[in-house]
Design an enzyme around this catalytic site. Structure first.
Site, PDB file in Angstrom:
ATOM      1  N   ASP A   1       0.861  -1.188   0.000  1.00 58.30           N
ATOM      2  CA  ASP A   1       0.000   0.000   0.000  1.00 58.30           C
ATOM      3  C   ASP A   1       0.895   1.235   0.000  1.00 58.30           C
ATOM      4  OD1 ASP A   1      -2.298   1.864   0.694  1.00 58.30           O
ATOM      5  OD2 ASP A   1      -3.320  -0.066   0.887  1.00 58.30           O
TER       6      ASP A   1
ATOM      7  N   HIS B   1       2.360   1.983  -3.158  1.00 62.09           N
ATOM      8  CA  HIS B   1       1.452   2.935  -3.792  1.00 62.09           C
ATOM      9  C   HIS B   1       1.966   4.370  -3.732  1.00 62.09           C
ATOM     10  CE1 HIS B   1      -2.257   0.053  -3.171  1.00 62.09           C
ATOM     11  NE2 HIS B   1      -1.254  -0.502  -3.845  1.00 62.09           N
TER      12      HIS B   1
END
Length: 454
Positions: free
Chosen positions: A271, A294
């Protein structure tokens, strides 16, 4: 002769006194009150005079709870978890020994050090709770391992450091292994939007004037590190390591904190490498290597009512590679009012990054958001400066501001992001905004209309 007889008598009395003292162990002269040596931390013998009592030593109990190291609470020193009974073999539950040593260290009125020797320590959910009477240093040379079991406990952590001032964690490369691979398979966050039912690996809550140095979080079941309600905290030489398929394993999340400095980190996760939540002020993120993951994000913001403003965020001198985003700000549509201002991303190198520069005020990762309703989070004084490298997507710069609460003073300066894919060269796309432009601009800004979504 009389004098000689008196001298013999005195000598005889002294011999009797000394003999009695040796037989009974009483001191010849106790001295003034408080002048004697401090009480030892445990029984003498193997391990030295300051070794803490072993687990179950009291009353000969076998396998009982770890006894707290004894001794004067005001005495500084180094307290060893193995001396308190920890095994460090990776299979024995060492939680009780850690808590016993922490209690002694935290109650010391002068600086104390809790030492974790080399080894792998299996520890259940544990909280190093303050406030403490004096500064405490946790000196780690061994690693900590979480149980592999998956227990649904909303808003919980595995290793918590709470309400501490002048605390130092010297990791010396220590690993906090969340053993989260089973948890990733059980995580239904993408379907339900409920993402807080698994433990965060390490939580720093309510720390003041503290330092976290040289630790690595690996395979967390949820977020790796959460920094909340902290003031003047510095993190240096931090490692985050988890595979791309580890859902919702944000590397380092910072929220409702003032004066946090993240100086040097290598982050690989599933993430956001770094996520910056509401209430963050005067934050510096520097020398972070991010990827896979991310990217580095402010937000998401605006999902909940009464979120606090984000002010004064600087992200600089970072390398982002092979990530699904670069540097971005994301706010939810249909949000309550909010503020994010004075945000700078500068001196960032991108290597094969999808959408390296992004403002997304229509962020909608789940089906429960209010798509089409403008975000009310006000973005102002945002700068992207000296951002260079390669974009994995044709759209290298994408800026979508709220149609209801427009962005103000968003600046692009010295942008050089190239795309070499079959779609053609990189482009810039915008919606509901017009940025302030200075310096080199590759791709040219706002040549397309930006659309929500990837």
């Amino acid at each position: 002769m009389v004098g000689l007889r008196r001298a013999k008598t005195v000598l005889l009395v002294l011999v009797v006194v000394v003999s009695y003292t040796i037989a009974n162990g009483a001191p010849l002269d106790p001295g003034p009150k408080g002048s004697g040596p401090a009480a030892p931390l445990g029984p003498t013998g193997t391990g030295g005079a300051n070794a803490a009592a072993p687990v179950g030593a009291a009353a000969g109990a076998v396998g009982g709870p770890a006894a707290a190291p004894t001794g004067a609470a005001g005495v500084a020193g180094s307290l060893d978890v193995k001396a308190a009974g920890a095994k460090g073999d990776g299979t024995t539950d060492d939680t009780a020994a850690f808590l016993a040593v922490w209690k002694t260290a935290c109650e010391a009125a002068v600086p104390s050090t809790m030492t974790v020797p080399k080894g792998d320590y299996l520890v259940n959910d544990i909280e190093f709770l303050g406030p403490c009477k004096g500064p405490v240093t946790l000196e780690m040379h061994g690693n900590m391992k979480a149980p592999t079991t998956v227990d649904a406990k909303p808003n919980c952590g595995w290793v918590d450091f709470t309400n501490l001032a002048d605390f130092t964690l010297n990791g010396n490369g220590a690993i906090f292994d969340g053993q989260g691979s089973l948890a990733w398979k059980a995580n239904d966050c993408a379907k339900t939007g409920k993402c807080n039912s698994l433990p965060i690996n390490i939580r720093f809550t309510g720390l003041t004037n503290s330092k976290i140095i040289g630790i690595t979080s690996t395979n967390s079941k949820l977020f790796h590190m959460n920094i909340l309600n902290c003031k003047n905290v510095t993190l240096e030489n931090i490692g985050i390591d988890a595979p791309p398929e580890s859902l919702n394993t944000d590397g380092i999340h910072i929220g409702r904190s003032v004066g946090v400095n993240l100086l040097g980190a290598k982050i690989k996760t599933g993430d956001d490498c770094v996520s910056i939540g509401d209430g963050t002020e005067n934050l510096i993120v520097e020398n972070v290597e991010c990827g896979p993951g991310h990217g580095i994000a402010v937000g998401s913001l605006g999902r909940y009512p009464n979120e606090q403003p984000v002010k004064g965020v600087t992200v600089r001198k970072c390398l982002i590679k092979n990530t699904s985003n670069g540097v971005r700000i994301k706010t939810w549509p249909g949000s309550p009012p909010g503020i994010a201002s004075n945000i700078i991303f500068e001196d960032i190198t991108m290597d094969n990054v999808s959408t390296p520069v992004l403002i997304d005020q229509e962020y909608c990762p789940y089906a429960d958001c209010k798509a089409g309703v403008p975000s009310k989070v006000k973005l102002s004084d945002v700068t992207f400066k000296n951002i260079k490298g390669t974009s994995a997507t044709k759209i290298a710069v994408k800026l979508i501001c709220s149609v209801g609460t427009p962005c103000t003073n968003v600046a692009l300066a010295d942008i050089n992001l190239v795309h070499n894919g079959p779609e053609g060269p990189s482009v810039g796309a915008c919606a509901n905004m017009k940025p302030v432009l200075t310096g080199q601009m590759i791709p040219p800004a706002c040549t397309e209309i930006a659309k929500p979504g990837p």
